[in-house]
Design a protein around this motif. Sequence first.
Motif, PDB file in Angstrom:
ATOM      1  N   ILE A  40      -1.415  30.128 -24.299  1.00  0.00           N
ATOM      2  CA  ILE A  40      -2.096  30.249 -22.274  1.00  0.00           C
ATOM      3  C   ILE A  40      -0.611  30.677 -22.033  1.00  0.00           C
ATOM      4  O   ILE A  40      -0.837  31.430 -21.154  1.00  0.00           O
ATOM      5  N   MET A  41       0.147  29.709 -21.815  1.00  0.00           N
ATOM      6  CA  MET A  41       0.896  30.357 -21.116  1.00  0.00           C
ATOM      7  C   MET A  41       2.168  31.282 -21.380  1.00  0.00           C
ATOM      8  O   MET A  41       2.501  31.771 -20.600  1.00  0.00           O
ATOM      9  N   ILE A  42       2.453  31.775 -22.399  1.00  0.00           N
ATOM     10  CA  ILE A  42       3.386  32.176 -23.262  1.00  0.00           C
ATOM     11  C   ILE A  42       2.285  33.925 -22.467  1.00  0.00           C
ATOM     12  O   ILE A  42       2.813  34.962 -22.062  1.00  0.00           O
ATOM     13  N   PRO A  43       1.544  34.325 -22.971  1.00  0.00           N
ATOM     14  CA  PRO A  43       0.646  35.685 -21.906  1.00  0.00           C
ATOM     15  C   PRO A  43       0.908  35.744 -20.912  1.00  0.00           C
ATOM     16  O   PRO A  43       0.999  37.110 -20.699  1.00  0.00           O
ATOM     17  N   MET A  44       0.438  34.594 -20.637  1.00  0.00           N
ATOM     18  CA  MET A  44       0.242  34.443 -18.979  1.00  0.00           C
ATOM     19  C   MET A  44       1.834  35.443 -17.690  1.00  0.00           C
ATOM     20  O   MET A  44       1.949  35.870 -17.370  1.00  0.00           O
ATOM     21  N   ILE A  45       2.500  34.862 -18.530  1.00  0.00           N
ATOM     22  CA  ILE A  45       4.350  34.543 -18.094  1.00  0.00           C
ATOM     23  C   ILE A  45       4.838  36.528 -19.010  1.00  0.00           C
ATOM     24  O   ILE A  45       5.208  36.904 -18.016  1.00  0.00           O
ATOM     25  N   ILE A  46       4.486  36.844 -20.156  1.00  0.00           N
ATOM     26  CA  ILE A  46       4.956  37.398 -20.107  1.00  0.00           C
ATOM     27  C   ILE A  46       3.662  38.713 -19.645  1.00  0.00           C
ATOM     28  O   ILE A  46       5.300  40.037 -19.374  1.00  0.00           O
ATOM     29  N   ALA A  47       3.099  38.722 -19.154  1.00  0.00           N
ATOM     30  CA  ALA A  47       2.303  39.778 -17.726  1.00  0.00           C
ATOM     31  C   ALA A  47       3.234  39.395 -17.038  1.00  0.00           C
ATOM     32  O   ALA A  47       2.715  40.499 -15.922  1.00  0.00           O
ATOM     33  N   ARG A  48       3.655  38.518 -16.312  1.00  0.00           N
ATOM     34  CA  ARG A  48       3.895  38.383 -14.845  1.00  0.00           C
ATOM     35  C   ARG A  48       4.974  37.910 -14.933  1.00  0.00           C
ATOM     36  O   ARG A  48       4.988  35.950 -14.897  1.00  0.00           O
ATOM     37  N   PRO A  49       5.878  37.950 -15.531  1.00  0.00           N
ATOM     38  CA  PRO A  49       7.419  37.497 -15.658  1.00  0.00           C
ATOM     39  C   PRO A  49       7.018  36.623 -13.910  1.00  0.00           C
ATOM     40  O   PRO A  49       8.196  35.672 -14.065  1.00  0.00           O
ATOM     41  N   ASN A  50       7.567  37.469 -13.499  1.00  0.00           N
ATOM     42  CA  ASN A  50       7.689  36.820 -11.652  1.00  0.00           C
ATOM     43  C   ASN A  50       6.512  35.852 -11.254  1.00  0.00           C
ATOM     44  O   ASN A  50       7.580  34.862 -10.374  1.00  0.00           O
ATOM     45  N   ARG A  51       6.621  35.073 -11.952  1.00  0.00           N
ATOM     46  CA  ARG A  51       5.725  33.979 -11.185  1.00  0.00           C
ATOM     47  C   ARG A  51       5.391  33.290 -12.374  1.00  0.00           C
ATOM     48  O   ARG A  51       5.385  32.061 -13.420  1.00  0.00           O
ATOM     49  N   ALA A  52       6.551  32.750 -13.546  1.00  0.00           N
ATOM     50  CA  ALA A  52       6.908  31.888 -14.706  1.00  0.00           C
ATOM     51  C   ALA A  52       6.796  30.560 -14.550  1.00  0.00           C
ATOM     52  O   ALA A  52       6.776  29.534 -14.768  1.00  0.00           O
ATOM     53  N   PHE A  53       7.681  30.720 -13.600  1.00  0.00           N
ATOM     54  CA  PHE A  53       8.567  28.909 -13.036  1.00  0.00           C
ATOM     55  C   PHE A  53       6.964  28.175 -11.963  1.00  0.00           C
ATOM     56  O   PHE A  53       7.002  27.568 -12.918  1.00  0.00           O
ATOM     57  N   VAL A  54       5.721  29.028 -12.316  1.00  0.00           N
ATOM     58  CA  VAL A  54       5.265  28.545 -11.018  1.00  0.00           C
ATOM     59  C   VAL A  54       4.218  27.679 -12.883  1.00  0.00           C
ATOM     60  O   VAL A  54       3.169  27.347 -12.548  1.00  0.00           O
ATOM     61  N   ILE A  55       3.832  29.082 -13.773  1.00  0.00           N
ATOM     62  CA  ILE A  55       3.195  28.815 -14.693  1.00  0.00           C
ATOM     63  C   ILE A  55       3.173  27.509 -14.925  1.00  0.00           C
ATOM     64  O   ILE A  55       3.201  26.523 -15.441  1.00  0.00           O
ATOM     65  N   ALA A  56       4.936  27.358 -15.596  1.00  0.00           N
ATOM     66  CA  ALA A  56       5.536  26.109 -16.418  1.00  0.00           C
ATOM     67  C   ALA A  56       4.861  24.793 -14.998  1.00  0.00           C
ATOM     68  O   ALA A  56       4.865  23.906 -15.908  1.00  0.00           O
TER      69      ALA A  56
END
Length: 192
Positions: A40-56
Amino acid sequence: MLQRLYNWTLSLAQHPHALWALAIVSFAESSFFPIPPDIIMIPMIIARPNRAFVIAGVALVASVLGGLAGYAIGAFAYDAIGVPILSALGKEHAMEAFAERFNGVGFWAVLAAGVTPFPYKVITIMSGWTAMPLGTFLVTSVIARGLRFFLVAALLWKFGAPIRDFIEKRLGLMFILFVVLLLAGFYVVKLL
């Protein structure tokens, strides 16, 4: 069955409440769910890289909380079921010896399971089952899961979609090699 579960989990990345879905999957994966939150995390970060660290960060917090649930499963299921069975068989001392050995290397077991593809839930449950000190378990879980999720987030943030194939196919191997090299380094230092 497992493929359908995988596809369903992957589809959660497109959901409007994907962060909540990530939190739920991260929590569940740490205690009983068979699918890792990375899908789930990988496609979310690819779609919104500016939120990568929030997602992590969401994956980290939920995973550590799920690890505590796994720890509780190990602690309470063992007391309720394991002790009477081992006592009836005269093997309660064998479990004590195993728990001492496991807890002697428990930091490394939790670290290795937290960053490698080894099922983290096995170690969370074993940690509760052997009564690993909760502080050791928590600190190691935060370090291990933080390394895993934030490294994936950093790679995707920096390199984007082209790194996705590497992460999905080879990152687990890289983490295993890292842990082996780290343990070998500590062993060499101990010998010197």
